[in-house]
Design a protein around this motif. Structure first.
Motif, PDB file in Angstrom:
ATOM      1  N   VAL A  46       0.839  -1.204   0.000  1.00  0.00           N
ATOM      2  CA  VAL A  46       0.000   0.000   0.000  1.00  0.00           C
ATOM      3  C   VAL A  46       0.875   1.255   0.000  1.00  0.00           C
ATOM      4  O   VAL A  46       0.588   2.218  -0.720  1.00  0.00           O
ATOM      5  CB  VAL A  46      -0.941  -0.002   1.228  1.00  0.00           C
ATOM      6  N   THR A  47       1.946   1.239   0.781  1.00  0.00           N
ATOM      7  CA  THR A  47       2.855   2.393   0.827  1.00  0.00           C
ATOM      8  C   THR A  47       3.504   2.640  -0.524  1.00  0.00           C
ATOM      9  O   THR A  47       3.544   3.779  -1.017  1.00  0.00           O
ATOM     10  CB  THR A  47       3.961   2.156   1.886  1.00  0.00           C
ATOM     11  N   VAL A  48       4.014   1.588  -1.136  1.00  0.00           N
ATOM     12  CA  VAL A  48       4.694   1.732  -2.429  1.00  0.00           C
ATOM     13  C   VAL A  48       3.734   2.237  -3.497  1.00  0.00           C
ATOM     14  O   VAL A  48       4.088   3.109  -4.297  1.00  0.00           O
ATOM     15  CB  VAL A  48       5.340   0.391  -2.853  1.00  0.00           C
ATOM     16  N   LEU A 107      -2.396  11.608  -8.039  1.00  0.00           N
ATOM     17  CA  LEU A 107      -2.237  11.725  -6.592  1.00  0.00           C
ATOM     18  C   LEU A 107      -3.442  11.144  -5.863  1.00  0.00           C
ATOM     19  O   LEU A 107      -3.308  10.434  -4.870  1.00  0.00           O
ATOM     20  CB  LEU A 107      -2.051  13.191  -6.210  1.00  0.00           C
ATOM     21  N   MET A 108      -4.644  11.449  -6.353  1.00  0.00           N
ATOM     22  CA  MET A 108      -5.866  10.974  -5.700  1.00  0.00           C
ATOM     23  C   MET A 108      -5.948   9.452  -5.725  1.00  0.00           C
ATOM     24  O   MET A 108      -6.383   8.827  -4.757  1.00  0.00           O
ATOM     25  CB  MET A 108      -7.096  11.575  -6.386  1.00  0.00           C
ATOM     26  N   TYR A 109      -5.521   8.818  -6.818  1.00  0.00           N
ATOM     27  CA  TYR A 109      -5.522   7.360  -6.893  1.00  0.00           C
ATOM     28  C   TYR A 109      -4.626   6.758  -5.815  1.00  0.00           C
ATOM     29  O   TYR A 109      -4.930   5.705  -5.256  1.00  0.00           O
ATOM     30  CB  TYR A 109      -5.035   6.890  -8.267  1.00  0.00           C
ATOM     31  N   GLY A 110      -3.521   7.438  -5.526  1.00  0.00           N
ATOM     32  CA  GLY A 110      -2.610   6.918  -4.520  1.00  0.00           C
ATOM     33  C   GLY A 110      -3.129   7.050  -3.110  1.00  0.00           C
ATOM     34  O   GLY A 110      -3.246   6.065  -2.375  1.00  0.00           O
ATOM     35  N   TYR A 111      -3.457   8.283  -2.717  1.00  0.00           N
ATOM     36  CA  TYR A 111      -3.801   8.487  -1.313  1.00  0.00           C
ATOM     37  C   TYR A 111      -5.167   7.915  -0.958  1.00  0.00           C
ATOM     38  O   TYR A 111      -5.422   7.575   0.207  1.00  0.00           O
ATOM     39  CB  TYR A 111      -3.719   9.981  -0.962  1.00  0.00           C
ATOM     40  N   SER A 112      -6.074   7.765  -1.937  1.00  0.00           N
ATOM     41  CA  SER A 112      -7.403   7.205  -1.651  1.00  0.00           C
ATOM     42  C   SER A 112      -7.313   5.757  -1.174  1.00  0.00           C
ATOM     43  O   SER A 112      -8.212   5.262  -0.496  1.00  0.00           O
ATOM     44  CB  SER A 112      -8.297   7.287  -2.896  1.00  0.00           C
ATOM     45  N   VAL A 113      -6.255   5.060  -1.531  1.00  0.00           N
ATOM     46  CA  VAL A 113      -6.030   3.700  -1.055  1.00  0.00           C
ATOM     47  C   VAL A 113      -5.156   3.710   0.202  1.00  0.00           C
ATOM     48  O   VAL A 113      -5.344   2.896   1.116  1.00  0.00           O
ATOM     49  CB  VAL A 113      -5.365   2.852  -2.159  1.00  0.00           C
ATOM     50  N   TYR A 114      -4.236   4.648   0.270  1.00  0.00           N
ATOM     51  CA  TYR A 114      -3.260   4.711   1.362  1.00  0.00           C
ATOM     52  C   TYR A 114      -3.907   4.995   2.716  1.00  0.00           C
ATOM     53  O   TYR A 114      -3.621   4.325   3.713  1.00  0.00           O
ATOM     54  CB  TYR A 114      -2.253   5.810   1.016  1.00  0.00           C
ATOM     55  N   ILE A 124      -5.794  -3.653   6.931  1.00  0.00           N
ATOM     56  CA  ILE A 124      -5.074  -3.113   5.769  1.00  0.00           C
ATOM     57  C   ILE A 124      -5.748  -3.533   4.473  1.00  0.00           C
ATOM     58  O   ILE A 124      -6.027  -2.695   3.595  1.00  0.00           O
ATOM     59  CB  ILE A 124      -3.609  -3.591   5.784  1.00  0.00           C
ATOM     60  N   ILE A 125      -6.036  -4.833   4.348  1.00  0.00           N
ATOM     61  CA  ILE A 125      -6.620  -5.346   3.104  1.00  0.00           C
ATOM     62  C   ILE A 125      -8.030  -4.811   2.896  1.00  0.00           C
ATOM     63  O   ILE A 125      -8.388  -4.371   1.790  1.00  0.00           O
ATOM     64  CB  ILE A 125      -6.618  -6.892   3.112  1.00  0.00           C
ATOM     65  N   CYS A 126      -8.840  -4.822   3.942  1.00  0.00           N
ATOM     66  CA  CYS A 126     -10.221  -4.349   3.827  1.00  0.00           C
ATOM     67  C   CYS A 126     -10.263  -2.882   3.416  1.00  0.00           C
ATOM     68  O   CYS A 126     -11.022  -2.490   2.519  1.00  0.00           O
ATOM     69  CB  CYS A 126     -10.953  -4.553   5.154  1.00  0.00           C
ATOM     70  N   GLY A 127      -9.433  -2.055   4.054  1.00  0.00           N
ATOM     71  CA  GLY A 127      -9.425  -0.631   3.740  1.00  0.00           C
ATOM     72  C   GLY A 127      -8.954  -0.335   2.332  1.00  0.00           C
ATOM     73  O   GLY A 127      -9.600   0.411   1.588  1.00  0.00           O
ATOM     74  N   ALA A 128      -7.838  -0.942   1.944  1.00  0.00           N
ATOM     75  CA  ALA A 128      -7.260  -0.656   0.631  1.00  0.00           C
ATOM     76  C   ALA A 128      -8.116  -1.218  -0.504  1.00  0.00           C
ATOM     77  O   ALA A 128      -8.382  -0.530  -1.503  1.00  0.00           O
ATOM     78  CB  ALA A 128      -5.845  -1.221   0.555  1.00  0.00           C
ATOM     79  N   VAL A 129      -8.558  -2.459  -0.370  1.00  0.00           N
ATOM     80  CA  VAL A 129      -9.324  -3.103  -1.447  1.00  0.00           C
ATOM     81  C   VAL A 129     -10.682  -2.444  -1.626  1.00  0.00           C
ATOM     82  O   VAL A 129     -11.125  -2.205  -2.754  1.00  0.00           O
ATOM     83  CB  VAL A 129      -9.477  -4.616  -1.170  1.00  0.00           C
ATOM     84  N   LEU A 165     -15.587   1.853  -9.403  1.00  0.00           N
ATOM     85  CA  LEU A 165     -17.025   2.040  -9.625  1.00  0.00           C
ATOM     86  C   LEU A 165     -17.399   3.500  -9.890  1.00  0.00           C
ATOM     87  O   LEU A 165     -18.576   3.825 -10.035  1.00  0.00           O
ATOM     88  CB  LEU A 165     -17.814   1.529  -8.419  1.00  0.00           C
ATOM     89  N   GLY A 166     -16.383   4.366  -9.924  1.00  0.00           N
ATOM     90  CA  GLY A 166     -16.659   5.778 -10.170  1.00  0.00           C
ATOM     91  C   GLY A 166     -16.975   6.556  -8.923  1.00  0.00           C
ATOM     92  O   GLY A 166     -17.529   7.648  -8.976  1.00  0.00           O
ATOM     93  N   GLU A 167     -16.638   6.018  -7.767  1.00  0.00           N
ATOM     94  CA  GLU A 167     -16.849   6.648  -6.461  1.00  0.00           C
ATOM     95  C   GLU A 167     -18.299   7.089  -6.221  1.00  0.00           C
ATOM     96  O   GLU A 167     -18.585   8.277  -6.072  1.00  0.00           O
ATOM     97  CB  GLU A 167     -15.901   7.835  -6.266  1.00  0.00           C
ATOM     98  N   PRO A 168     -19.239   6.139  -6.166  1.00  0.00           N
ATOM     99  CA  PRO A 168     -20.599   6.492  -5.741  1.00  0.00           C
ATOM    100  C   PRO A 168     -20.608   7.010  -4.306  1.00  0.00           C
ATOM    101  O   PRO A 168     -21.549   7.669  -3.874  1.00  0.00           O
ATOM    102  CB  PRO A 168     -21.344   5.155  -5.852  1.00  0.00           C
ATOM    103  N   PHE A 169     -19.561   6.660  -3.551  1.00  0.00           N
ATOM    104  CA  PHE A 169     -19.308   7.156  -2.200  1.00  0.00           C
ATOM    105  C   PHE A 169     -17.810   7.443  -2.145  1.00  0.00           C
ATOM    106  O   PHE A 169     -17.020   6.707  -2.737  1.00  0.00           O
ATOM    107  CB  PHE A 169     -19.705   6.085  -1.172  1.00  0.00           C
ATOM    108  N   PRO A 170     -17.376   8.547  -1.475  1.00  0.00           N
ATOM    109  CA  PRO A 170     -15.933   8.854  -1.438  1.00  0.00           C
ATOM    110  C   PRO A 170     -15.092   7.642  -1.068  1.00  0.00           C
ATOM    111  O   PRO A 170     -15.289   7.040  -0.010  1.00  0.00           O
ATOM    112  CB  PRO A 170     -15.846   9.962  -0.380  1.00  0.00           C
ATOM    113  N   ALA A 171     -14.170   7.272  -1.951  1.00  0.00           N
ATOM    114  CA  ALA A 171     -13.415   6.028  -1.791  1.00  0.00           C
ATOM    115  C   ALA A 171     -12.623   5.991  -0.497  1.00  0.00           C
ATOM    116  O   ALA A 171     -12.619   4.987   0.229  1.00  0.00           O
ATOM    117  CB  ALA A 171     -12.480   5.830  -2.983  1.00  0.00           C
ATOM    118  N   SER A 172     -11.927   7.082  -0.192  1.00  0.00           N
ATOM    119  CA  SER A 172     -11.088   7.090   0.996  1.00  0.00           C
ATOM    120  C   SER A 172     -11.921   6.966   2.271  1.00  0.00           C
ATOM    121  O   SER A 172     -11.582   6.213   3.183  1.00  0.00           O
ATOM    122  CB  SER A 172     -10.256   8.379   1.037  1.00  0.00           C
ATOM    123  N   LEU A 173     -13.036   7.694   2.331  1.00  0.00           N
ATOM    124  CA  LEU A 173     -13.900   7.631   3.509  1.00  0.00           C
ATOM    125  C   LEU A 173     -14.566   6.264   3.625  1.00  0.00           C
ATOM    126  O   LEU A 173     -14.613   5.672   4.714  1.00  0.00           O
ATOM    127  CB  LEU A 173     -14.965   8.729   3.439  1.00  0.00           C
TER     128      LEU A 173
END
Length: 461
Positions: A123-125, A380-387, A413-418, A426-434
């Protein structure tokens, strides 16, 4: 762009290479390469933190969002350093004291779980690979805007310089070049451009024109709620920022680590206010039909006199180089320390050589990604939204040594990132990071309760 401006740009790249070659002479061990021997002074830690935080996504994005939404667009800039500031005040001394080298050291603080260490490393990388690629995309935008050079060829040459001086000098080269670059763009972007605007345009006119726009000076303005939520989720990204952790680990002592974070935050506040001013000025000075994403570049192109263009490009490229060199080092160190060495212990005779090879490999991967997805902010958003959903809770637990069984830490870790990645696809029907963060809290909470229960059993036995 004049021949003189091109000469300035090439001279700047030459200086970066020279600093890498010079720093290479002091790199004798793996710790020298990753953390500068843990002896970096307050001056270099401070400027290096500031330079690394000031990526092109913030530099271009802040005036862009202020141009669109008003002063509330500045939250794009302030939320991330706010998270780092809170981390620095609460955690910096503790983390420096423990002599960690990478973020997975914090998450897997017991050093017993291969699964937890590898998952946190992946996830960090991914996050910092995205950060690196975002800077490459930004360099391409700068070159295509200000020069007649072929953008792809020019960005490849520039990026190879970044890879080379990082490979040669490691963290020592990074902090030394960061200091040089920070001073350069502080002077050009933070002083020269605002002074030129004030000398040519009436501040009263800028105020009157922008104040006519409904909500332009409100705290949250016209920013859509989903967008504002996404921006505020940059704060927890700052709280677990590996670039800041790296400087904490490298500082010469605990006091230097904490004070440097606090001072860098103050610099970010001042510089952020300057960027907001540039966004306000762009709303009045530039035509109404411009693409707001180009507001910063078009404004400085209009304001700066000939002869300073080369310095401006060097400053903008320097912003990207500071962040990219740091993220390259973060990725290579994490892969070697927390993936390769875990899966193949004892197989590497020269870790220093392996780190340099990994810098090259990660750099080329980031370059490829940037050429395929040429957008600074989206990468940038693709990275931190999973991080954030993958590692926020594990880092907090590791820092304060909360007892959580390995399987639940891994599940967090897996549940949050995946789940965040699925929401993105899916186009973020709900904010991915949240969404990912909320779902990661389920296994985390269960693990926290189980850990406490097991601890009580051991105490009563």
């Amino acid at each position: 762009m004049s021949a003189f401006d091109l000469l300035v740009l090439f001279a700047y790249l030459g200086i970066m290479l020279f600093m890498g070659i010079r720093a290479m002479k002091t790199v004798k061990t793996e710790e020298d390469f990753i953390l500068g021997g843990r002896s970096v002074s307050s001056f270099f830690v401070l400027l290096s933190i500031f330079a690394s935080w000031t990526g092109l996504s913030g530099l271009f994005g802040t005036p862009q969002y202020v141009n669109v939404y008003g002063t509330a667009g500045g939250w794009w800039w302030f939320t991330f350093p706010l998270g780092v500031f809170i981390m620095g005040v609460t955690m910096a001394k503790l983390l420096r004291r423990r002599m960690y080298m990478t973020l997975p050291d914090i998450v897997d603080h017991n050093h017993t779980s291969k699964g937890v260490r590898i998952a946190s490393s992946v996830v960090t990388v991914w996050n910092y690979l995205a950060w690196t690629a975002g800077q490459v995309a930004g360099i391409m935008l700068v070159i295509s805007t200000f020069t007649n050079l072929e953008p792809v060829v020019a960005v490849i040459i520039t990026y190879l310089v970044i890879i080379t001086f990082t490979m040669l000098g490691g963290f020592r080269a990074v902090v030394h070049t960061d200091a040089f670059q920070a001073i350069l763009f502080l002077v050009i972007i933070g002083v020269v451009i605002p002074v030129l605007i004030i000398s040519r345009y009436e501040l009263g006119d800028i105020w009157r024109e922008t104040s006519k726009i409904d909500g332009f000076y409100s705290v949250f303005g016209n920013v859509p709620k989903g967008t504002m939520i996404t921006w505020w989720l940059l704060a927890p990204a700052g709280f677990i920022d590996t670039m800041a952790f790296q400087r904490i680990f490298a500082a010469k002592d605990e006091k230097t680590a904490k004070k440097s974070i606090i001072k860098a935050f103050g610099m970010m506040i001042v510089f952020g206010l300057i960027l907001i001013f540039l966004g306000l000025a762009s709303k009045v000075i530039l035509p109404a039909d411009i693409d707001p994403a180009n507001a910063m570049l078009l404004l400085v192109q209009k304001i700066l006199p000939k002869g300073l263009l080369g310095l401006l490009i060097a400053a903008l490229v320097g912003v990207a180089m500071s962040t990219a060199s740091t993220t390259l080092l973060v990725c290579s160190a994490t892969i070697e320390q927390d993936i390769f060495s875990v899966l193949c212990p004892g197989k590497t005779k020269s870790k220093l050589k392996m780190h340099r090879i990994l810098v090259l490999i990660v750099g080329l991967l980031a370059l490829t990604l940037a050429l395929k997805v040429p957008s600074v902010t989206s990468i940038l958003m693709y990275g931190y939204s999973v991080y954030v959903p993958g590692l926020l809770l594990p880092v907090i637990a590791g820092t304060f040594e909360w007892k959580i069984p390995d399987r639940y830490m891994l599940g967090t870790i897996i549940c949050g990132a995946v789940s965040a990645m699925i929401l993105i696809l899916l186009g973020e029907p709900f904010p991915a990071s949240l969404g990912g963060l909320l779902l990661s809290a389920v296994p985390f909470a269960i693990g926290l309760l189980r850990g406490r229960a097991e601890g009580m059993k051991r105490e009563n036995a």
